[in-house]
Design an enzyme around this catalytic site. Structure first.
Site, PDB file in Angstrom:
ATOM      1  N   PHE A 113      67.326 -11.547 -13.635  1.00 26.12           N
ATOM      2  CA  PHE A 113      66.823 -10.454 -12.791  1.00 26.12           C
ATOM      3  C   PHE A 113      65.310 -10.483 -12.626  1.00 26.12           C
ATOM      4  O   PHE A 113      64.769  -9.945 -11.665  1.00 26.12           O
ATOM      5  CB  PHE A 113      67.316  -9.109 -13.343  1.00 26.12           C
ATOM      6  CG  PHE A 113      66.285  -8.248 -14.004  1.00 26.12           C
ATOM      7  CD1 PHE A 113      65.604  -7.291 -13.276  1.00 26.12           C
ATOM      8  CD2 PHE A 113      65.982  -8.406 -15.350  1.00 26.12           C
ATOM      9  CE1 PHE A 113      64.655  -6.478 -13.892  1.00 26.12           C
ATOM     10  CE2 PHE A 113      65.044  -7.602 -15.960  1.00 26.12           C
ATOM     11  CZ  PHE A 113      64.366  -6.643 -15.232  1.00 26.12           C
ATOM     12  N   LYS A 114      64.618 -11.152 -13.542  1.00 25.40           N
ATOM     13  CA  LYS A 114      63.158 -11.176 -13.453  1.00 25.40           C
ATOM     14  C   LYS A 114      62.652 -11.907 -12.210  1.00 25.40           C
ATOM     15  O   LYS A 114      61.518 -11.700 -11.794  1.00 25.40           O
ATOM     16  CB  LYS A 114      62.572 -11.750 -14.732  1.00 25.40           C
ATOM     17  CG  LYS A 114      62.818 -10.802 -15.893  1.00 25.40           C
ATOM     18  CD  LYS A 114      62.153 -11.217 -17.164  1.00 25.40           C
ATOM     19  CE  LYS A 114      62.301 -10.132 -18.215  1.00 25.40           C
ATOM     20  NZ  LYS A 114      63.732  -9.919 -18.606  1.00 25.40           N
ATOM     21  N   ASP A 115      63.519 -12.712 -11.598  1.00 22.15           N
ATOM     22  CA  ASP A 115      63.131 -13.348 -10.337  1.00 22.15           C
ATOM     23  C   ASP A 115      62.780 -12.313  -9.269  1.00 22.15           C
ATOM     24  O   ASP A 115      61.945 -12.574  -8.407  1.00 22.15           O
ATOM     25  CB  ASP A 115      64.278 -14.210  -9.797  1.00 22.15           C
ATOM     26  CG  ASP A 115      64.453 -15.512 -10.583  1.00 22.15           C
ATOM     27  OD1 ASP A 115      63.463 -16.040 -11.109  1.00 22.15           O
ATOM     28  OD2 ASP A 115      65.600 -15.999 -10.648  1.00 22.15           O
ATOM     29  N   LEU A 118      59.227 -11.642 -10.086  1.00 26.57           N
ATOM     30  CA  LEU A 118      58.322 -12.776 -10.283  1.00 26.57           C
ATOM     31  C   LEU A 118      58.305 -13.753  -9.113  1.00 26.57           C
ATOM     32  O   LEU A 118      57.438 -14.613  -9.049  1.00 26.57           O
ATOM     33  CB  LEU A 118      58.644 -13.471 -11.598  1.00 26.57           C
ATOM     34  CG  LEU A 118      58.082 -12.668 -12.778  1.00 26.57           C
ATOM     35  CD1 LEU A 118      58.713 -13.096 -14.091  1.00 26.57           C
ATOM     36  CD2 LEU A 118      56.563 -12.794 -12.849  1.00 26.57           C
ATOM     37  N   THR A 155      61.663 -14.146 -18.952  1.00 28.44           N
ATOM     38  CA  THR A 155      60.404 -13.943 -18.239  1.00 28.44           C
ATOM     39  C   THR A 155      59.667 -15.262 -18.050  1.00 28.44           C
ATOM     40  O   THR A 155      59.117 -15.533 -16.997  1.00 28.44           O
ATOM     41  CB  THR A 155      59.461 -13.018 -19.036  1.00 28.44           C
ATOM     42  OG1 THR A 155      60.133 -11.810 -19.285  1.00 28.44           O
ATOM     43  CG2 THR A 155      58.198 -12.731 -18.266  1.00 28.44           C
TER      44      THR A 155
END
Ligand code: PLP
Length: 505
Positions: A113-115, A118, A155
């Protein structure tokens, strides 16, 4: 336009661009804006979003929260960040999950989900240099930014993928040696790009994170880098406003998809269950509420590191407790940094109180909030957690009853969702799915009773055959990718490697 200031003081106001460029406030606080949630503050008309694309929803949300970016800048950032590197046109697709719903946040390039945040943060960053409204930077035309990140797994890779070869930036990532999965480690150590550095560190995630915070707090070090290497340090961790704001978008996107599917009527209140570690994922849901989304309730799902559950139940935050390494490493966190922003808003924007609580956290590892503040928080937030056995059972029972294969982080949420009382005022419950199960194929196979004795790659193949699902190509391809970064260092060496990286940027 100077709408942001520290959670711990309000004597220095900055623009969104400055907040994104510097990451953390000079006094160690997090950047917040005061008009959010007020009558004259930013507000989003949800009726207008129902037929919109993810990209158009993103524009509305980003414009509201980052007012000093031009329309052109935001549109460009959005187009580049949410393009065909995503394998679903909805970017964050919503699916039925029994009587509830699941919002999949892992369709980006690194399958986590950090995409969501980021992929866009480096594009924001590139537009914060040399702008007329950042006058003190105009003089330093060649200043570059070095991103420093400590990661518990996801991350690091998502930040590397976002910043690799991004103009005017470099990135150095530290991960705790032996504490991330084989797949996560390979994702990082094989990263391409001329501006990237990756190190394994002897210690756990909190040790590495604390060391990064110390490097940021070392003003003398920062001045040396600035003067001699023309490099400014910045953070890609979820405390950066530029990480938080893009996550607000998927709450609106989930709501729009529910209305489009006829599952709810415009205006119906909904509830989200959110696998959370650093409190970034769920805090974005609170921001969505402050912008006008009908969010009735937000439920934190933790793993065995359940410091947030205790806090939300008792008002006492206490990090003096054992640290557990679990099968959901991205939630193995004892200090939830983004909680500071929630404390700010629920204290009635009381910087002095927040500063005092954070001082107490840093000195004694604990703090207690006033009773009335806890009561207010509990009207919106609740929390529960899953132990390792429950995570395994959740993966199995979710597959058996819904056909969905979920990863161990999402499984914490599934456990909590199943146990939760059905609230009367809630029209739909949405579980956020934060990683592809193929990032953790061994754990998932074990939970599902499939063979898990071979390599992670053999496990992926078994999982695919047994469930009829497909491994993301970028993950499956890691088996044959060349490792570039194999150095293991001590905490004490971290500052030195940052210095070296800065001078070669
Ligand atoms: C980072 C992460 C989380 C937790 O997100 P926070 O922003 O720390 O709340 C949950 N699941 C996965 C897979 C993650 O990578």
């Amino acid at each position: 336009m100077n709408t942001f200031h520290s959670t711990r003081s309000n004597d220095q106001m900055v623009t969104a661009k400055q907040a994104i460029r510097t990451g953390i406030a000079y006094d160690g606080g997090l950047f917040v804006n005061d008009d959010l949630g007020t009558a004259n503050g930013p507000h989003i008309d949800i009726a207008g979003l129902v037929q919109s694309s993810y990209q158009d929803i993103a524009y509305s949300v980003l414009k509201a929260l980052l007012p000093d970016f031009s329309e052109h800048e935001l549109r460009e950032c959005i187009e580049q960040a949410y393009g065909d590197q995503w394998d679903d046109t909805h970017i964050t697709p919503l699916k039925p999950l029994g009587d509830d719903w699941i919002l999949e946040l892992f369709h980006g390039p690194t399958s986590a989900f950090k995409d969501v945040a980021l992929q866009i943060l480096p594009r924001f960053m590139a537009r914060t240099a040399n702008t007329p409204d950042v006058p003190e930077q105009a003089a330093r035309t060649e200043e570059r930014i070095m991103i420093l990140t400590a990661t518990s797994g996801d991350t690091g890779k998502a930040a590397l993928a976002g910043f690799a070869d991004a103009p005017g930036t470099g990135i150095t990532v530290f991960y705790p040696e032996g504490k991330v999965s084989q797949i996560q480690q390979l994702q990082m150590t094989t990263q391409q790009g001329n501006n990237v550095h990756v190190y394994a560190v002897r210690g756990n995630f909190d040790d590495a994170q604390s060391a990064v915070k110390r490097i940021f707090a070392d003003h003398e070090f920062a001045n040396t880098l600035q003067d001699d290497a023309h490099v400014a340090l910045s953070s890609a961790n979820s405390i950066n406003v530029g990480r938080l704001v893009p996550q607000v978008v998927y709450y609106f996107a989930a709501y729009a998809q529910l209305v489009q599917r006829g599952a709810i009527t415009l205006g119906d209140p909904v509830e989200f269950v959110v696998p959370t570690g650093n409190f970034g994922n769920i805090l974005a849901g609170y921001y969505a509420k402050l912008l006008g989304l009908p969010v009735a309730h937000l439920t934190v799902a933790s793993d065995k590191n359940n410091v947030l559950v205790d806090f939300l139940n008792t008002g006492v935050y206490d990090r003096n407790r054992p640290f557990y390494q679990t099968t959901s490493p991205s939630m193995d966190i004892l200090i939830s940094s983004n909680l500071e922003r929630m404390l700010y808003y629920f204290s009635g924007k009381d910087e002095a109180l927040v500063a005092k609580l954070m001082e107490s956290l840093s000195q004694d590892g604990t703090y207690q909030i006033p009773e009335d503040m806890l009561k207010r928080i509990q009207t919106i937030f609740s929390a529960d957690w899953a132990n390792e056995d429950e995570v395994n059972e959740a993966i199995a029972s979710c597959f058996a009853s819904t056909g969905e294969v979920i990863d161990p982080h999402t499984a914490c949420g599934y456990t909590v969702l199943q146990r939760m009382p059905q609230r009367e005022n809630v029209a739909a419950r949405i579980l956020l799915a934060t990683a592809s199960p193929y990032k953790f194929p061994r754990v998932v196979n074990q939970a599902l009773g499939f063979d898990h004795t071979g390599s992670d790659f053999a496990c992926m193949d078994v999982l695919s055959q047994q469930t009829g699902t497909q491994a993301p190509a970028a993950l499956r391809g890691l088996e044959y990718a060349q490792e570039r970064f194999t150095e293991v260092i001590d905490i004490a060496q971290m500052q030195d490697v940052v210095r070296r990286a800065a001078f070669t940027l």
